[in-house]
Write a protein that holds these residues in place. Structure first.
Motif, PDB file in Angstrom:
ATOM      1  N   LEU A 133      57.608   5.338  21.300  1.00 58.47           N
ATOM      2  CA  LEU A 133      57.370   3.961  20.893  1.00 58.47           C
ATOM      3  C   LEU A 133      56.805   3.164  22.059  1.00 58.47           C
ATOM      4  O   LEU A 133      57.190   3.373  23.212  1.00 58.47           O
ATOM      5  CB  LEU A 133      58.668   3.306  20.415  1.00 58.47           C
ATOM      6  CG  LEU A 133      59.379   3.953  19.221  1.00 58.47           C
ATOM      7  CD1 LEU A 133      60.664   3.193  18.892  1.00 58.47           C
ATOM      8  CD2 LEU A 133      58.468   4.014  18.002  1.00 58.47           C
ATOM      9  N   GLY A 134      55.926   2.227  21.753  1.00 53.73           N
ATOM     10  CA  GLY A 134      55.352   1.354  22.772  1.00 53.73           C
ATOM     11  C   GLY A 134      56.264   0.173  23.056  1.00 53.73           C
ATOM     12  O   GLY A 134      56.868  -0.397  22.138  1.00 53.73           O
ATOM     13  N   ASP A 157      60.193   7.340  34.707  1.00 52.75           N
ATOM     14  CA  ASP A 157      59.064   7.435  35.630  1.00 52.75           C
ATOM     15  C   ASP A 157      58.417   6.060  35.741  1.00 52.75           C
ATOM     16  O   ASP A 157      57.680   5.631  34.851  1.00 52.75           O
ATOM     17  CB  ASP A 157      58.055   8.466  35.107  1.00 52.75           C
ATOM     18  CG  ASP A 157      56.950   8.783  36.100  1.00 52.75           C
ATOM     19  OD1 ASP A 157      56.562   7.865  36.850  1.00 52.75           O
ATOM     20  OD2 ASP A 157      56.463   9.933  36.114  1.00 52.75           O
ATOM     21  N   GLU A 158      58.723   5.376  36.821  1.00 55.37           N
ATOM     22  CA  GLU A 158      58.173   4.029  37.012  1.00 55.37           C
ATOM     23  C   GLU A 158      56.655   4.064  37.161  1.00 55.37           C
ATOM     24  O   GLU A 158      55.952   3.161  36.707  1.00 55.37           O
ATOM     25  CB  GLU A 158      58.807   3.380  38.250  1.00 55.37           C
ATOM     26  CG  GLU A 158      60.293   3.078  38.111  1.00 55.37           C
ATOM     27  CD  GLU A 158      60.565   1.888  37.211  1.00 55.37           C
ATOM     28  OE1 GLU A 158      59.603   1.266  36.731  1.00 55.37           O
ATOM     29  OE2 GLU A 158      61.754   1.584  36.974  1.00 55.37           O
ATOM     30  N   GLY A 159      56.147   5.131  37.803  1.00 56.32           N
ATOM     31  CA  GLY A 159      54.708   5.234  38.000  1.00 56.32           C
ATOM     32  C   GLY A 159      53.957   5.328  36.690  1.00 56.32           C
ATOM     33  O   GLY A 159      52.939   4.658  36.489  1.00 56.32           O
ATOM     34  N   LYS A 160      54.453   6.165  35.783  1.00 55.31           N
ATOM     35  CA  LYS A 160      53.813   6.339  34.481  1.00 55.31           C
ATOM     36  C   LYS A 160      54.349   5.359  33.445  1.00 55.31           C
ATOM     37  O   LYS A 160      53.898   5.359  32.292  1.00 55.31           O
ATOM     38  CB  LYS A 160      53.999   7.773  33.995  1.00 55.31           C
ATOM     39  CG  LYS A 160      53.279   8.799  34.848  1.00 55.31           C
ATOM     40  CD  LYS A 160      53.433  10.198  34.277  1.00 55.31           C
ATOM     41  CE  LYS A 160      52.672  11.227  35.118  1.00 55.31           C
ATOM     42  NZ  LYS A 160      52.836  12.607  34.573  1.00 55.31           N
ATOM     43  N   GLN A 161      55.320   4.549  33.849  1.00 50.75           N
ATOM     44  CA  GLN A 161      55.901   3.540  32.966  1.00 50.75           C
ATOM     45  C   GLN A 161      56.388   4.151  31.650  1.00 50.75           C
ATOM     46  O   GLN A 161      55.991   3.735  30.543  1.00 50.75           O
ATOM     47  CB  GLN A 161      54.902   2.413  32.709  1.00 50.75           C
ATOM     48  CG  GLN A 161      54.804   1.407  33.851  1.00 50.75           C
ATOM     49  CD  GLN A 161      56.079   0.570  33.981  1.00 50.75           C
ATOM     50  OE1 GLN A 161      56.381  -0.283  33.160  1.00 50.75           O
ATOM     51  NE2 GLN A 161      56.853   0.840  35.036  1.00 50.75           N
ATOM     52  N   LYS A 177      57.231   3.952  26.183  1.00 48.67           N
ATOM     53  CA  LYS A 177      56.059   3.874  27.062  1.00 48.67           C
ATOM     54  C   LYS A 177      55.541   2.441  27.092  1.00 48.67           C
ATOM     55  O   LYS A 177      55.372   1.809  26.044  1.00 48.67           O
ATOM     56  CB  LYS A 177      54.931   4.785  26.563  1.00 48.67           C
ATOM     57  CG  LYS A 177      55.043   6.240  26.976  1.00 48.67           C
ATOM     58  CD  LYS A 177      53.772   6.981  26.600  1.00 48.67           C
ATOM     59  CE  LYS A 177      53.797   8.413  27.097  1.00 48.67           C
ATOM     60  NZ  LYS A 177      52.543   9.128  26.746  1.00 48.67           N
ATOM     61  N   THR A 178      55.272   1.962  28.285  1.00 53.20           N
ATOM     62  CA  THR A 178      54.724   0.620  28.419  1.00 53.20           C
ATOM     63  C   THR A 178      53.283   0.587  27.937  1.00 53.20           C
ATOM     64  O   THR A 178      52.478   1.470  28.265  1.00 53.20           O
ATOM     65  CB  THR A 178      54.781   0.150  29.877  1.00 53.20           C
ATOM     66  OG1 THR A 178      56.140   0.198  30.330  1.00 53.20           O
ATOM     67  CG2 THR A 178      54.278  -1.275  30.018  1.00 53.20           C
ATOM     68  N   ILE A 179      52.958  -0.422  27.156  1.00 48.10           N
ATOM     69  CA  ILE A 179      51.578  -0.632  26.697  1.00 48.10           C
ATOM     70  C   ILE A 179      51.092  -1.956  27.276  1.00 48.10           C
ATOM     71  O   ILE A 179      51.882  -2.783  27.735  1.00 48.10           O
ATOM     72  CB  ILE A 179      51.487  -0.658  25.162  1.00 48.10           C
ATOM     73  CG1 ILE A 179      52.356  -1.802  24.595  1.00 48.10           C
ATOM     74  CG2 ILE A 179      51.892   0.676  24.561  1.00 48.10           C
ATOM     75  CD1 ILE A 179      52.166  -2.033  23.129  1.00 48.10           C
ATOM     76  N   ALA A 180      49.799  -2.153  27.261  1.00 49.32           N
ATOM     77  CA  ALA A 180      49.236  -3.405  27.769  1.00 49.32           C
ATOM     78  C   ALA A 180      49.426  -4.502  26.725  1.00 49.32           C
ATOM     79  O   ALA A 180      49.077  -4.334  25.561  1.00 49.32           O
ATOM     80  CB  ALA A 180      47.756  -3.222  28.076  1.00 49.32           C
ATOM     81  N   GLY A 181      49.993  -5.603  27.134  1.00 50.01           N
ATOM     82  CA  GLY A 181      50.158  -6.731  26.230  1.00 50.01           C
ATOM     83  C   GLY A 181      51.367  -6.605  25.326  1.00 50.01           C
ATOM     84  O   GLY A 181      52.261  -5.780  25.533  1.00 50.01           O
TER      85      GLY A 181
END
Length: 288
Positions: A133-134, A157-161, A177-181
């Motif tokens: 999920l984002g 994993d902070e680098g890969k968020q 997973k971090t997404i933009a916005g």
């Protein structure tokens, strides 16, 4: 947290026949149960997986007869499973596959839902590895799912968020997973479901109230004729992902595999003349 289980993910589908073909013929899943109920409009629910929901993570396919398509957002990023047979099935069916990294293929289900197939021998236990999920703020989401809902953090994993969480080693995991916005749920937004001992449900509700978290459906008992009454609460995480918790004891009875499920689904699809009806009226099914 002991006693909690990952159960299923809910997908809204506009093309029931093609979706059933994808899950049964391509992924190689079996039908667990099927039901059709006339709520506000005609509606059906199909449960499919690699085994019973007691020990497998399954998919719930929700079909509304008058809706032909749903708009995808960026909330659901995919399901990953291990099955070289699914990869082989896709090739035989001529279904588009994209190798996203060595040995992992992306297949798109009708409606645009993405599945990632690891080209390895199917696991004897549940082949479904994770739901992704984002999220807009990884740490905030991890705090919610781990701190409030009690999930174990398997990887971060902070680098890969990204972070991988779950309730047990042998269960389907949740990947964030971090997404933009901001997270956009579109109209195709789904729901992830878990079970827990029914005595824990009031505690979950009380904790969410104490922490000022969103409760979409307060704790309620739902009756199913001829089956157990199930207690349910539906939450929303910081990004609005819907989360359902059900009482495990009653849900095990409710989710038993129906040996007539395949026939019920096939009969329902054969009797579904909604496309012809809309065509005769020179209308298109609604886009939700």
């Amino acid at each position: 947290m002991a006693g909690r289980r990952a159960l299923h993910f809910v997908f809204k589908v506009g093309d029931r026949a093609r979706t059933a073909r994808f899950f049964r013929e391509l992924l190689g899943m079996s039908l667990c149960c099927f039901c059709s109920r006339p709520y506000d409009g005609k509606w059906s629910k199909t449960m499919v997986g690699y085994g019973p929901e007691d020990n497998h993570f399954v998919a719930e396919l929700t079909y509304n007869y008058g809706v032909g398509e749903y708009r995808l957002g960026n909330d659901f990023l995919g399901i990953t499973l291990v099955s070289s047979q699914a990869v082989s099935n896709a090739k035989k069916l001529g279904w588009p596959l994209k190798e996203v990294t060595t040995g992992i293929f992306e297949a798109e289900a009708p409606g645009g839902y993405r599945f990632y197939l690891e080209d390895k021998e199917q696991l004897k236990q549940d082949p479904v590895l994770k739901v992704t999920l984002g999220v807009s703020d990884l740490q905030k989401s991890v705090n919610y799912w781990s701190g409030l809902l009690g999930m174990k953090i398997y990887e971060k994993d902070e680098g890969k968020q990204r972070a991988l969480l779950g309730y047990a080693d042998n269960q389907c995991k949740l990947e964030l997973k971090t997404i933009a916005g901001a997270v956009d749920h579109g109209t195709a937004f789904g729901r992830i479901a878990f079970s827990c001992p029914k005595d824990e449900l009031p505690n979950i509700e009380a904790l969410m109230k104490k922490e000022n978290q969103r409760i979409l459906t307060p704790l309620v008992s739902l009756d199913t004729p001829g089956k157990a009454t199930v207690q349910v609460i539906i939450l929303a995480d910081p990004d609005g992902h819907e989360i359902c918790f059900v009482g495990d004891e009653a849900f095990r009875d409710l989710s038993k595999v129906d040996p007539n499920g395949d026939k019920l689904l096939d009969d329902a699809m054969a009797a579904d003349n909604s496309d012809k009806w809309f065509a005769a009226q020179k209308m298109k099914k609604a886009a939700a």
